[in-house]
Design a protein around this motif. Structure first.
Motif, short mmCIF file in Angstrom:
data_model
loop_
_atom_site.label_atom_id
_atom_site.label_comp_id
_atom_site.label_asym_id
_atom_site.label_seq_id
_atom_site.Cartn_x
_atom_site.Cartn_y
_atom_site.Cartn_z
N GLN A 1 0.82 -1.20 0.00
CA GLN A 1 0.00 0.00 0.00
C GLN A 1 0.86 1.25 0.00
N PHE A 2 0.77 1.99 -1.11
CA PHE A 2 1.44 3.28 -1.19
C PHE A 2 0.43 4.34 -0.78
N THR A 3 0.81 5.24 0.13
CA THR A 3 -0.06 6.36 0.46
C THR A 3 0.72 7.65 0.31
N ASP A 4 0.25 8.52 -0.57
CA ASP A 4 0.89 9.82 -0.84
C ASP A 4 2.41 9.68 -0.87
N PHE A 5 2.87 8.67 -1.56
CA PHE A 5 4.29 8.34 -1.55
C PHE A 5 5.04 9.17 -2.58
N GLY A 6 6.24 9.60 -2.19
CA GLY A 6 7.08 10.33 -3.13
C GLY A 6 8.53 9.95 -2.91
N PHE A 7 9.35 10.13 -3.94
CA PHE A 7 10.76 9.81 -3.76
C PHE A 7 11.62 10.74 -4.60
N GLN A 8 12.72 11.17 -3.98
CA GLN A 8 13.68 12.01 -4.71
C GLN A 8 15.07 11.44 -4.53
N TYR A 9 15.75 11.14 -5.66
CA TYR A 9 17.13 10.63 -5.59
C TYR A 9 18.02 11.71 -5.00
N LYS A 10 19.04 11.26 -4.30
CA LYS A 10 19.95 12.15 -3.61
C LYS A 10 20.57 13.17 -4.56
N GLN B 1 19.52 14.33 -7.36
CA GLN B 1 18.65 15.06 -8.27
C GLN B 1 17.93 16.21 -7.62
N SER B 2 17.60 17.20 -8.44
CA SER B 2 17.01 18.41 -7.87
C SER B 2 15.50 18.31 -7.73
N LYS B 3 14.89 17.36 -8.48
CA LYS B 3 13.44 17.23 -8.40
C LYS B 3 13.08 15.79 -8.03
N PRO B 4 11.93 15.61 -7.39
CA PRO B 4 11.51 14.23 -7.09
C PRO B 4 11.28 13.43 -8.39
N THR B 5 11.45 12.12 -8.30
CA THR B 5 11.16 11.25 -9.44
C THR B 5 9.74 10.71 -9.34
N LEU B 6 9.26 10.55 -8.12
CA LEU B 6 7.88 10.08 -7.92
C LEU B 6 7.10 11.09 -7.09
N TYR B 7 5.84 11.33 -7.50
CA TYR B 7 4.96 12.23 -6.75
C TYR B 7 3.64 11.53 -6.42
N ASP B 8 3.11 11.80 -5.27
CA ASP B 8 1.72 11.43 -4.91
C ASP B 8 1.32 10.04 -5.37
N ILE B 9 2.13 9.05 -5.07
CA ILE B 9 1.77 7.70 -5.50
C ILE B 9 0.78 7.10 -4.50
N ASN B 10 -0.39 6.73 -5.00
CA ASN B 10 -1.37 6.02 -4.19
C ASN B 10 -1.74 4.75 -4.94
N LEU B 11 -1.40 3.63 -4.35
CA LEU B 11 -1.60 2.37 -5.05
C LEU B 11 -1.77 1.26 -4.03
N THR B 12 -2.75 0.41 -4.25
CA THR B 12 -2.99 -0.70 -3.34
C THR B 12 -2.98 -1.99 -4.12
N LEU B 13 -2.31 -2.98 -3.57
CA LEU B 13 -2.24 -4.27 -4.25
C LEU B 13 -2.71 -5.34 -3.28
N ARG B 14 -3.73 -6.12 -3.71
CA ARG B 14 -4.27 -7.17 -2.85
C ARG B 14 -3.75 -8.53 -3.26
N ARG B 15 -3.82 -9.45 -2.33
CA ARG B 15 -3.35 -10.80 -2.58
C ARG B 15 -4.04 -11.41 -3.80
N GLY B 16 -3.27 -12.02 -4.68
CA GLY B 16 -3.84 -12.72 -5.83
C GLY B 16 -4.10 -11.83 -7.04
N GLU B 17 -3.86 -10.53 -6.91
CA GLU B 17 -4.12 -9.63 -8.04
C GLU B 17 -3.00 -9.70 -9.08
N ARG B 18 -3.36 -9.35 -10.30
CA ARG B 18 -2.35 -9.25 -11.35
C ARG B 18 -2.43 -7.86 -11.92
#
Lengths: 573, 274
Positions: A8-17, A19-36
């Motif tokens: 479960q991603f909630t408002d997830f973001g990531f910025q490489y050390k 780099q000047s800007k984040p690479t990921l913004y506002d990631i919201n994603l849920t994955l349940r068992r058995g999903e593809r």
């Protein structure tokens, strides 16, 4: 808390050390068992970064700052170790050669267990079991070099499955496979998922090939954000794919050309599921009748001819070529296709003089060129390797491109002039003073092409010119090659990308087990069942679409499509 | 393709010994051969070594490249030995029997005998090292290094280096071909200096792509828990069999023999000139 939620991603973001800007913004994603799920997106959309976040390489190997939260089985991933995450998420890397760390198949499958201190006889038993699951049990003592691309990928999969992971993640599983093997890979993933009930994440930009088997959702990424998280039918009914620079399935493109409205209830996710109304079919037939035109006139002037060319490596029959006779016309744009090890590259290497044939002759504009050295031949036939990093040895672009001329003792003033010309053609003139390291992969590719063009060859051979490129970069490289071709340079491409061949090559020469098995117009090749099987290709979905719409001559339908597509792309429609 | 340093998979009693046994035997053998200059012992080791080569089912042709390479160094070494210390033999054996010539470079029987022993030492050890390399699966080798107390991360990197040698060889070949097409001259037409410069132009892309590759491999390894525990198990590790014990005892006896000879000769040298 829902126990079925694995990720479960909630408002997830990531910025490489670095780099000047984040690479990921506002990631919201849920994955349940058995999903593809399928995660798609162009290069630079952040999907590789997302993969690293899921398997733990971020933040453990790649440093940077994380915002928001990512929970894996209910635990904050930051508080877990990379090894704990590895027991939940198994990653099958894009480059199965690199993932192959063992000396043999068995050792590679055993790797994770060895690191977990599993002892005998458990170790041997579990390896045997996992090998059987993916059907590589007959190859246990084989070294990686003895396996095909598809087999290597199966071994990688076994090496991950052995750890009883909850999530299987495939990072671009189709990138290094020929079309038929890619299709089998998708079927294997699907069967494995059905048998073990594992959760599956496939990261790929070749959507049509993945959707050969169904997925629950497609997550589309662009510019570091998730722009869609919907069922495939819904995504394909919209225009988002096109907007993000991802290639739609070809049958969808054809339907759009024919003005057929694509809606969810038609199940457009796959050519096998699509339901067209009679009205739709009528529109397709009408479009087919109204398009199509005369073939451009064939080229006649012969540039290269080989006669019964044969070559064998010391090591054995693999990759050797046998009795190859063919002609290449001046100004042609052709493809050499066939599965890995079929002898495509060997043929090119013999042509360029890298290897010497054991029998047969090569004629260039009517002259036998066998006595010419590698260096002399390069002034007529240029060869561009697949990986640009393997060709670049200078720090600055200008020096790199000038190298071939300097080594030939060309006077300084002439070098300047010729380098400028080559750089301008390749759109690199503005960057001539840049260091090569500042360039993207596609730009590096152009540097290597420029460094070959500067020698003024009449013909260039490119080994997999678009491997690993997304649709946008693919189009960029291919349109550039087309432009070169229009300037009179003969272009030969070695590839196993069917789209490339269909769209850009007038003619395809098919190799199988070192022999030439077909030499014809691309659309004839891709609709010829016998050749498709032998060369490990796949029938194009356009052919099936023609069948669905009741068009008898599927090959002609494909030909019309290509003609229309070319004009459409170049803005003539 | 001629492999420079590689495992040759064939059925033989030596292949069947465990990697650790072979490694320990190699150590014992080398120590025995290094510690003595006794001609009889060295000659015995040479013959024994040749026999083992046959037992191991390895043909000279398969290791000819490395063998030739090392023989070249031996020749250089022998010449140097003579040039710099033409009377070292006399110092060792205490007598000087001039065969011909005079002055600094006069040839003495003692010097020839000393250099014969020196050469025998080479032929007593190198074949066994080659035998070890070609009959030991690299990962088994890593497992055996680990078994005798070397950290597994170090041991594994040795195996991994061996695993990638064939890949890097073929990559080098590809890069060098493409560079030659652009005009880098690698043939004998170019001068030595030019070829050296050319080699550096090929090595740069080779090194850069290898660095990329290392990053991918180390990620792949970590994702499969490499380095998680202080210990790890090895798929290729085999328990000792009676044959292993016999092999190690035999090699242990070599040490004993060489020590006994040292006592008997009153030093490392066997002196026929007394």
């Amino acid at each position: 808390m829902d126990r079925d939620i694995l990720l479960q991603f909630t408002d997830f973001g990531f910025q490489y050390k670095a780099q000047s800007k984040p690479t990921l913004y506002d990631i919201n994603l849920t994955l349940r068992r058995g999903e593809r799920i399928l995660i798609a997106g162009p290069s630079g959309s952040g999907k590789s970064t997302l993969v690293h976040c899921i398997n733990g390489l971020i933040p453990f190997s790649y440093k940077g700052s994380v915002t928001g939260s990512l929970k894996i089985k209910g635990r904050e991933s930051r508080d877990m170790s990379l090894f704990e995450i590895s027991h939940t998420v198994g990653t099958v890397l894009q480059d199965s050669d690199a993932q192959f760390v063992g000396m043999t198949v068995a050792e590679d499958i055993a790797f994770a267990l060895e690191n977990d201190c599993v002892g005998e006889p458990m170790l041997h038993d579990r390896v045997a079991e996992a090998a059987k699951l993916v059907n590589v049990n007959d190859y246990l003592s084989h070294a990686p070099g003895e396996l095909s691309g598809g087999q290597k990928q199966r071994v990688s999969l076994a090496g991950v499955l052995i750890d009883d992971v909850d999530i299987l993640m495939f990072d671009e599983p189709l990138a290094n496979l020929d079309p038929a093997t890619g299709k089998q890979a998708i079927e294997l993933i699907d069967d494995m998922q059905k048998r073990t009930g594992t959760t599956v994440i496939i990261v790929e930009h070749r959507i049509e090939d993945v959707l050969h088997r169904s997925v629950d959702r497609v997550v589309l990424m662009d510019k570091g954000r998730i722009v869609a998280d919907v069922p495939a039918d819904e995504l394909l009914s919209g225009t988002l794919l096109e907007e993000c620079g991802i290639r739609e399935p070809l049958y969808i493109t054809a339907l759009k050309y024919a003005n057929v409205p694509i809606t969810q209830d038609k199940h457009p996710a796959s050519i096998d599921t699509i339901r067209l109304t009679d009205e739709d079919k009528r529109k397709v037939v009408e479009w087919y009748r109204n398009t199509g035109e005369d073939e451009p006139e064939g080229l006649t002037e012969q540039l290269v001819r080989t006669e019964s060319l044969s070559f064998t490596y010391d090591g054995g029959t693999n990759r050797s070529i046998n009795d190859i006779s063919l002609e290449i016309k001046k100004g042609e744009m052709a493809a050499i296709i066939g599965k890995n090890g079929a002898g495509k590259s060997s043929f090119a290497k013999v042509l360029c003089g890298f290897e010497t044939q054991s029998a047969g002759s090569i004629y260039y504009m009517g002259y036998e060129i066998t006595p010419m050295s590698i260096k002399e031949r390069a002034e007529h036939i240029g060869y561009v390797m697949q990986n640009p990093n393997e060709m670049i040895s200078k720090v600055f672009i200008y020096d790199e491109v000038a190298m071939g001329l300097k080594l030939r003792g060309v006077p300084e003033s002439e070098i300047d002039e010729r380098v400028e010309k080559a750089l301008r053609i390749c759109g690199l003139w503005r960057m001539r003073k840049w260091p090569v390291s500042a360039l993207s992969y596609g730009q590096k590719k152009r540097v290597t092409i420029a460094s070959i063009l500067v020698l003024d060859p009449e013909m260039i051979i490119l080994d997999e010119p678009t491997a690993g490129q997304d649709y946008r970069h693919y189009t960029e490289i291919m349109e550039f090659l087309l432009d070169l071709n229009a300037r009179g340079i003969t272009v030969i491409m070695i590839t196993h990308d069917m789209h490339l061949m269909l769209e850009y090559a007038d003619r395809a020469i098919v190799f199988s087990d070192g022999r030439k098995i077909a030499d014809d117009k691309s659309y004839n090749i891709l609709t010829n069942g016998d050749v498709i099987n032998k060369a490990s290709l796949k029938e194009t979905s356009l052919y099936e679409l023609a069948g669905i719409c009741g068009i008898d001559d599927g090959t002609d339908f494909v030909r019309h499509f290509i003609g229309y597509e070319r004009k459409h792309k170049r803005g003539q429609l | 393709m001629n492999n420079i340093f590689n495992y040759i998979d064939k059925p033989s009693p030596i292949h069947r010994l465990s990697g650790a046994t072979k490694f320990i035997c190699l150590m014992l053998w080398s120590f025995a051969a290094m510690s003595t200059y006794d001609t009889r012992m060295l000659a015995g080791l040479v013959i024994f070594g040749v026999v083992l080569f046959r037992v191991g089912n390895i043909r000279i042709k398969e290791v000819s490249f490395v063998f030739g390479f090392m023989a070249f160094f031996l020749v250089v070494n022998t010449v140097m030995l003579y040039v710099f210390a033409p009377h070292h033999g006399s110092e060792i054996y205490g007598t000087s029997t001039v065969l011909f010539g005079s002055g600094r470079f006069s040839v003495t029987a003692e010097q020839l005998f000393y250099q014969l022993n020196y050469t025998l030492k080479f032929f007593a050890t190198i074949p066994v090292v080659l035998l070890f390399v070609s009959t030991t699966n690299p990962s088994e080798f890593a497992a055996s290094l680990n078994k005798i107390g070397i950290k597994y991360s170090v041991a594994y990197s040795v195996a991994l280096a061996l695993r990638y040698i064939p890949d890097i060889q073929s990559q080098y070949r590809d890069i060098s071909q493409a560079s030659q097409a652009r005009g880098i001259e690698m043939s004998k037409k170019a001068s030595f200096i030019d070829r050296l410069k050319a080699a550096s132009d090929i090595l740069i892309p080779l090194i850069l792509t290898s660095v990329d590759r290392i990053e991918v491999i180390s990620n792949a390894m970590e994702l499969r828990c490499f380095g998680k525990n202080k210990k790890r198990t090895w798929y290729t590790e085999r328990p000792f069999t009676p044959a292993d014990i016999i092999a190690m005892v035999l090699c242990g006896l070599l040490i004993a023999l060489s020590t006994w000879l040292t006592c008997l000769n009153g030093g490392r040298y066997y002196n026929p000139f007394k």
